[in-house]
Design an enzyme around this catalytic site. Structure first.
Site, PDB file in Angstrom:
ATOM      1  CE1 TYR A  55      -3.642   2.573   0.696  1.00 16.66           C
ATOM      2  CE2 TYR A  55      -2.087   3.425   2.326  1.00 16.66           C
ATOM      3  CZ  TYR A  55      -3.234   3.579   1.560  1.00 16.66           C
ATOM      4  OH  TYR A  55      -3.958   4.726   1.660  1.00 16.66           O
ATOM      5  CG  ASP A  58       0.750  -0.024  -4.779  1.00 18.23           C
ATOM      6  OD1 ASP A  58       1.836  -0.311  -5.323  1.00 18.23           O
ATOM      7  OD2 ASP A  58      -0.148  -0.861  -4.554  1.00 18.23           O
ATOM      8  CD  GLU A 134      28.912 -18.033 -11.273  1.00 16.48           C
ATOM      9  OE1 GLU A 134      29.859 -17.561 -10.616  1.00 16.48           O
ATOM     10  OE2 GLU A 134      28.509 -17.545 -12.330  1.00 16.48           O
ATOM     11  CE  LYS A 136      24.847 -24.460 -18.329  1.00 23.87           C
ATOM     12  NZ  LYS A 136      23.558 -24.147 -18.869  1.00 23.87           N
ATOM     13  CG  ASP A 138      17.190 -24.603 -17.226  1.00 24.04           C
ATOM     14  OD1 ASP A 138      17.538 -24.161 -18.349  1.00 24.04           O
ATOM     15  OD2 ASP A 138      16.550 -25.653 -17.079  1.00 24.04           O
ATOM     16  CE1 TYR A 264      25.839 -15.612 -17.379  1.00 26.16           C
ATOM     17  CE2 TYR A 264      23.901 -16.118 -16.059  1.00 26.16           C
ATOM     18  CZ  TYR A 264      24.525 -16.035 -17.287  1.00 26.16           C
ATOM     19  OH  TYR A 264      23.833 -16.348 -18.421  1.00 26.16           O
ATOM     20  CE  LYS A 361      23.563 -29.592 -18.994  1.00 24.21           C
ATOM     21  NZ  LYS A 361      23.093 -28.712 -20.020  1.00 24.21           N
ATOM     22  CB  CYS A 455     -16.181 -50.779 -19.728  1.00 21.62           C
ATOM     23  SG  CYS A 455     -15.464 -50.565 -18.094  1.00 21.62           S
ATOM     24  CB  CYS A 458     -18.569 -53.258 -16.266  1.00 23.44           C
ATOM     25  SG  CYS A 458     -18.914 -51.823 -17.287  1.00 23.44           S
ATOM     26  CB  CYS A 473     -17.430 -47.146 -18.795  1.00 24.91           C
ATOM     27  SG  CYS A 473     -18.543 -48.308 -17.998  1.00 24.91           S
ATOM     28  CB  CYS A 478     -18.611 -49.604 -14.269  1.00 25.23           C
ATOM     29  SG  CYS A 478     -16.909 -49.994 -14.624  1.00 25.23           S
TER      30      CYS A 478
HETATM   31  S1  IVH Z   1      29.038 -17.771 -17.676  1.00 28.66           S
HETATM   32  C1  IVH Z   1      31.589 -16.684 -21.413  1.00 28.66           C
HETATM   33  N1  IVH Z   1      27.563 -18.332 -15.612  1.00 28.66           N
HETATM   34  O1  IVH Z   1      24.482 -21.069 -19.593  1.00 28.66           O
HETATM   35  C2  IVH Z   1      30.873 -17.450 -20.365  1.00 28.66           C
HETATM   36  N2  IVH Z   1      26.656 -18.753 -17.775  1.00 28.66           N
HETATM   37  O2  IVH Z   1      24.986 -23.253 -21.482  1.00 28.66           O
HETATM   38  C3  IVH Z   1      29.587 -16.836 -20.038  1.00 28.66           C
HETATM   39  N3  IVH Z   1      24.361 -19.622 -17.730  1.00 28.66           N
HETATM   40  O3  IVH Z   1      25.226 -19.095 -22.389  1.00 28.66           O
HETATM   41  C4  IVH Z   1      28.683 -17.734 -19.349  1.00 28.66           C
HETATM   42  N4  IVH Z   1      24.135 -19.632 -15.537  1.00 28.66           N
HETATM   43  O4  IVH Z   1      23.366 -18.255 -20.740  1.00 28.66           O
HETATM   44  C5  IVH Z   1      27.642 -18.331 -16.953  1.00 28.66           C
HETATM   45  N5  IVH Z   1      26.375 -18.731 -13.690  1.00 28.66           N
HETATM   46  C6  IVH Z   1      26.447 -18.735 -15.005  1.00 28.66           C
HETATM   47  C7  IVH Z   1      25.382 -19.174 -15.828  1.00 28.66           C
HETATM   48  C8  IVH Z   1      25.521 -19.168 -17.206  1.00 28.66           C
HETATM   49  C9  IVH Z   1      23.546 -19.886 -16.700  1.00 28.66           C
HETATM   50  C10 IVH Z   1      23.986 -19.841 -19.139  1.00 28.66           C
HETATM   51  C11 IVH Z   1      24.494 -18.802 -20.100  1.00 28.66           C
HETATM   52  C12 IVH Z   1      25.317 -19.597 -21.094  1.00 28.66           C
HETATM   53  C13 IVH Z   1      24.716 -20.958 -20.972  1.00 28.66           C
HETATM   54  C14 IVH Z   1      25.649 -22.034 -21.449  1.00 28.66           C
END
Ligand code: IVH
Length: 730
Positions: A55, A58, A134, A136, A138, A264, A361, A455, A458, A473, A478
């Protein structure tokens, strides 16, 4: 960026702006309002730790907007009001990235990481290399260019060299700063890279809303309503929702998706003389992120680990993998980077990926397996669902051996044959799905799926309505349907009878103890107890695993269910088209459940949210003498058909100013009931955990929300404690 002192000052300034009459000049008011709104955006969207009510926020935002309208010459591009001011983007021009956006090389296990370490040590000619680990993320890659402390443009990754300019859409993502004090670090121009994401819980609630919309749409369609538009979509996963969101034409719509951006990597950073700062004044990857965080970006500072050697890297990766489901965002692995920028430079890059980084991965959430057979199951309304039996396969922590393939159309769309090799996918706690058939793996022995004409239980001839995708059915006697109806009757959202589940319902049905709903209230406890007393009889009747305790629990569960409100009874009856919501609406203004038998179709349709199809279905049900007989028996069994009218106004104000979030599996009440209890007592239910939250009520297997609440010091209550709290204060 905002240290303790500035934070305190800005909170004070917020209070001042909230309460004070605007006596300052418009210039100074606008400057102060921008300052505090930017601060609160950062606190809420970057630090996940909001300190202002919606609130108040806003109000301040509206005041800034009004002042800017009255003084257009004072409007600047980096004003927070400008985030959603651009409306429609007709097309997204292509832009060339300053430096190509490379991909990452992949690794899958400790061994791969060790050979990565070997190659790095060779490249940099050193025995000790420091790494960072760190998440990755998605989501969808994004590039952000800032010049003179202002956001200049945002672009998608595209093909890595050329992306689409999506600046207006990036502006509605509040964790992306519109401006930042980069000059403090002598940075004149910088390209920052990151990932746009949606929190898992935000995605889930978007998906739930879409499901509701689709249900309503389907109802309207069945009722023959005109002008209802096309079939509403349901987003498949968080990643597509994020990347699709970046390319929407209406940035007001983008704003609704609740996107966030983690950063990142810095692709490029120069001072005012175009001298690169990357090696000159910025020394490590960790320091790069620190600078970005300090300027106001959302950098993964809580998540990043500095590792002295590859063993520490492996440990960090494995720890994250084991805990990935508890992280609020989708991640598909970890990224391991050489920390020292000079060493990164020495390693260099291929055309595809930097040699100084590698993705670790996580084990796939997809798997391939063989489809052995299709079984046809009969649901409680007689709908026939084909279920694929699979060669058991391990998938993201569970073993999958059967999977629904929905209906005939789905099978032919995906071209599913018995004997096929299929790819299946499971993300988060979503039910596994078949992604595709691997046609290359066919050897000619695969067989077409033949849908039964009768069915499977039944043998009644199946029918399919033109408007429906499923075969049914229509024999209400049944056995499969009867068992499913009983399972629905006792289920949590219906009569909520504790002490009995699917397996027990089936068993008692087969034994002839539970054939109809009223049987539940006339259960032959003595007979069952006698059987349980005799080991031989117990075995003969297939009741091993049952004890007197289970029967006591069942008895208590049945007794408790006698007090359920009539909306639940109506829902439990399993009348077609009468879901939980409809049952509530239908019972809202009647004194006794049996009043429904006197309602005409016209009277039923006159009820809000009740269409002709629902009305007809309810009408038919209450005209059927067999059903009326069954209802009489339920009443005779002890169910209460009188409406205990719940007052809609606040019952009390004992929870005024209190905020609640409910998480985990709730045993004592549904989420809607919890929400009603809070609101009836003057409190508020929020959707996410932040520092300003007062209570988190955690049921069984609570996950990330509980963890976050504990970290933030939010009071955590069990369901009992929650109920006690209301009682004690009332
Ligand atoms: S570093 C030159 N750090 O993963 C290197 N990429 O499969 C730059 N991604 O194209 C990438 N988390 O879009 C980096 N912590 C992270 C990431 C990350 C996700 C993505 C990014 C990259 C893709 C590669």
């Amino acid at each position: 960026m905002y240290n303790k002192k500035t934070t305190q000052e800005l909170i004070k300034l917020t209070e001042k702006l909230k309460s004070e009459l605007p006596i300052d000049s418009p210039e100074s008011q606008i400057a102060n309002l921008k300052k505090v709104i930017n601060f609160h955006d950062w606190k809420y969207y970057v630090k996940d730790d909001g300190v202002i009510t919606d609130y108040d926020y806003d109000m301040l935002f509206a005041r800034l907007k009004k002042l800017e309208k009255e003084n257009p010459d004072l409007l600047t591009d980096d004003s927070p009001t400008q985030r959603v001011a651009y409306g429609l983007t007709k097309e997204f021009p292509e832009v060339q990235h300053i430096a190509p956006m490379l991909s990452l090389d992949n690794s899958y296990n400790a061994e791969d990481l060790m050979s990565f370490d070997e190659s790095i040590k060779k490249l940099v000619d050193s025995d000790s290399v420091e790494y960072t680990v760190e998440p990755k993320f998605d989501g969808a890659g994004i590039s952000l260019v800032y010049e003179n402390d202002q956001l200049l443009r945002a672009a998608t990754r595209g093909n890595g060299t050329v992306g689409d300019e999506i600046t207006n859409n990036a502006k509605v993502i509040r964790s992306i700063p519109l401006s930042g004090d980069l000059s403090k670090y002598n940075i004149n121009k910088i390209e920052v890279r990151g990932e746009v994401l949606i929190r898992k819980d935000v995605f889930k609630s978007i998906q739930e809303n879409q499901k509701k919309e689709k249900e309503l749409w389907q109802k309207d369609k069945e009722a023959g309503k005109k002008g209802i538009g096309g079939e509403p979509k349901i987003f498949a996963n968080a990643r597509n929702t994020a990347s699709g969101g970046l390319r929407m034409q209406d940035n007001g719509e983008v704003a609704k998706r609740g996107l966030e951006a983690f950063v990142y990597y810095v692709g490029y950073a120069v001072d005012e003389n175009d001298n690169s700062l990357l090696l000159k004044s910025i020394k490590s990857h960790h320091q790069t992120l620190e600078i970005l965080a300090d300027v106001g970006f959302k950098a993964p500072m809580q998540e990043i680990t500095i590792c002295k050697d590859i063993d520490a890297v492996i440990k960090a990766c494995e720890k994250w993998e084991a805990d990935r489901e508890n992280y609020p965002y989708e991640i598909d692995g970890m990224v391991v980077k050489v920390n020292d920028l000079q060493q990164q430079e020495i390693c260099g890059s291929t055309a595809h990926h930097p040699k100084w980084a590698i993705a670790y991965k996580f084990k796939a959430k997809t798997a391939t397996t063989k489809l052995l057979d299709i079984e046809f199951q009969v649901g409680r309304t007689g709908a026939i669902t084909p279920v694929a039996k699979l060669e058991p396969v391990h998938l993201a922590g569970v073993t999958v051996s059967s999977i629904s393939v929905h209906n005939e159309e789905y099978i032919s769309e995906k071209d599913i044959h018995i004997g096929d090799t299929v790819e299946i996918e499971r993300s988060g706690d979503v039910i596994p799905q078949i992604v595709r058939v691997i046609k290359d793996a066919r050897n000619g022995s695969e067989q077409k799926v033949l849908f039964p004409k009768n069915c499977p239980d039944c043998d009644n001839v199946l029918v399919k309505l033109e408007t429906e995708a499923v075969w049914r059915c229509e024999n209400t006697n049944c056995p499969s349907q009867m068992v499913e109806r009983l399972i629905h009757f006792v289920s949590r959202d219906a009569m909520d009878i504790e002490g009995i589940g699917k397996k027990q319902v089936k068993r008692f049905y087969e034994l002839g103890y539970l054939k109809t709903f009223p049987d539940m209230y006339n259960f032959p406890f003595d007979t069952v107890l006698e059987i349980l007393d005799d080991a031989e009889l117990k075995k003969e009747n297939n009741l091993e695993g049952y004890g007197t305790k289970s029967i006591e629990n069942l008895n208590a569960g049945i007794e408790k269910s006698k007090g359920q409100p009539i909306s639940r009874i109506l829902y439990a009856l399993g009348i077609r088209h009468v879901g939980k919501g409809t049952a509530k609406v239908l019972t809202e203004n009647i004194a006794n459940l049996m009043d429904l038998k006197d309602k005409s179709i016209e009277e039923l349709v006159a009820i809000d949210d009740v269409g002709p199809i629902v009305a007809q279905s309810v009408f038919d049900f209450f005209q059927d003498p067999q059903n009326l007989e069954m209802l009489n028996m339920l009443q005779a069994g002890g169910l209460n058909f009188e409406n205990i009218i719940i007052q809609k106004e606040n019952k009390s104000n004992v929870l005024a100013e209190e905020t609640f979030v409910f998480t985990g599996t709730l045993e004592q009440f549904t989420r809607n009931e919890a929400k009603a209890m809070v609101e009836e007592n003057g409190g508020k239910v929020l959707s996410s955990v932040s520092k300003k939250l007062k209570f988190l009520v955690a049921g069984a297997s609570a996950g990330s929300k509980l963890k976050k609440a504990q970290e933030l010091g939010v009071t955590v209550l069990s369901e009992e404690e929650f109920l006690n709290l209301i009682q004690e204060r009332s």
